[in-house]
Design an enzyme around this catalytic site. Structure first.
Site, PDB file in Angstrom:
ATOM      1  NE  ARG A  37      12.412  44.419 107.432  1.00 33.57           N
ATOM      2  CZ  ARG A  37      12.988  45.541 107.018  1.00 33.57           C
ATOM      3  NH1 ARG A  37      12.502  46.707 107.365  1.00 33.57           N
ATOM      4  NH2 ARG A  37      14.053  45.494 106.240  1.00 33.57           N
ATOM      5  CB  ILE A  63      17.576  43.688 107.983  1.00 33.50           C
ATOM      6  CG1 ILE A  63      16.278  42.878 107.956  1.00 33.50           C
ATOM      7  CG2 ILE A  63      17.268  45.175 108.076  1.00 33.50           C
ATOM      8  CD1 ILE A  63      15.434  42.993 109.253  1.00 33.50           C
ATOM      9  CB  SER A  64      16.811  41.413 102.641  1.00 31.98           C
ATOM     10  OG  SER A  64      17.996  40.660 102.568  1.00 31.98           O
ATOM     11  CD  GLN A  65      13.373  47.034  98.808  1.00 34.18           C
ATOM     12  OE1 GLN A  65      14.470  46.992  98.242  1.00 34.18           O
ATOM     13  NE2 GLN A  65      12.290  47.530  98.265  1.00 34.18           N
TER      14      GLN A  65
END
Ligand code: SAH
Length: 213
Positions: A37, A63-65
């Site tokens: 990530r 960027i999503s959790q």
């Protein structure tokens, strides 16, 4: 583009955090344990990559959790070879998770800057979506429909009809619905005009915007 033992260790910790928060799908956990990530984020945020938090990725987007990515991925119940439409490619992290799960991914992004960056970047990591499209996700991807699932990774003020219409019978749409706060919602297509609806609590996303930019 380096992935080190330190990163791998941090990822394993993140996987344990997600397990503690209730994620059980082993394939989803394995995918998150595998995908670097930190490479999806600006260098200034590298230290934050394995915290369970959303972060800026440029063009006013995030960027999503990881928990959110895991939760949505789990709701999709992905099987290998599933044909999946993703609305909101963003950094491509969710796209990579779907690829790891063995899905054939079709992804749409409305921000040209992100579209260009991510469609070049993901193949470098070995993640090949079947199609990246620069366009408006409200319309879905009519020429590739129907899909086994559709995932929306931005907050939708309402449920776009084309996305329901592009599901196979038995197909699943996972979409956060709402303006300031969104309710994670799952629709399962039971027949040509029948949909089952399930709701899963509050999440916060950047908005799903109309038209491309
Ligand atoms: N899954 C991404 C989430 C990015 S945030 C990630 O984890 O990185 C949501 C993304 O949806 C943004 O990149 C935004 O530009 C995009 N988006 C917003 N409205 C859209 C629309 N109508 N069609 C396609 N993409 C859209």
């Amino acid at each position: 583009m380096k992935d080190t033992f330190k990163h791998k260790g941090l990822r394993q910790k993140l996987v344990n955090v997600l397990k503690d928060k209730g994620i059980t799908d082993i394939n989803v956990l394995n995918a998150i344990g595998k995908i670097p990530r930190h490479l999806f984020m600006d260098s200034g945020f590298l230290d934050h990559a394995y915290q369970d938090k959303a972060f800026p990725i440029g063009a006013d987007q995030t960027i999503s959790q990881p928990y959110t990515v895991a939760f949505q991925s789990e709701l999709l119940q992905v099987k290998r070879e599933d044909k999946i439409l993703e609305i909101g490619t963003g950094s491509g992290y969710q796209t990579a998770v779907l690829c790891e799960l063995g899905a054939k991914v079709y992804s749409i992004e409305r921000q040209q800057e992100l579209f260009k960056k991510t469609s070049k970047f993901l193949p470098k990591l070995g993640y090949r979506a079947r199609k990246f499209v620069f366009g408006d996700g409200y319309k879905g991807m009519v020429d590739e429909a129907p899909f086994d699932s559709v995932i929306v990774t931005a907050g939708a003020p309402f449920v776009p009809k084309p996305l329901l219409g592009q599901l196979k019978i038995g197909g699943r749409l996972v979409i956060p619905v709402g303006d300031n706060v969104q309710i994670m919602t799952l629709f399962i297509r039971k027949g040509s005009k029948e949909f089952e609806k399930h709701e899963f609590g509050e999440f916060r996303f950047v908005p799903l915007l109309e038209n491309k930019n």
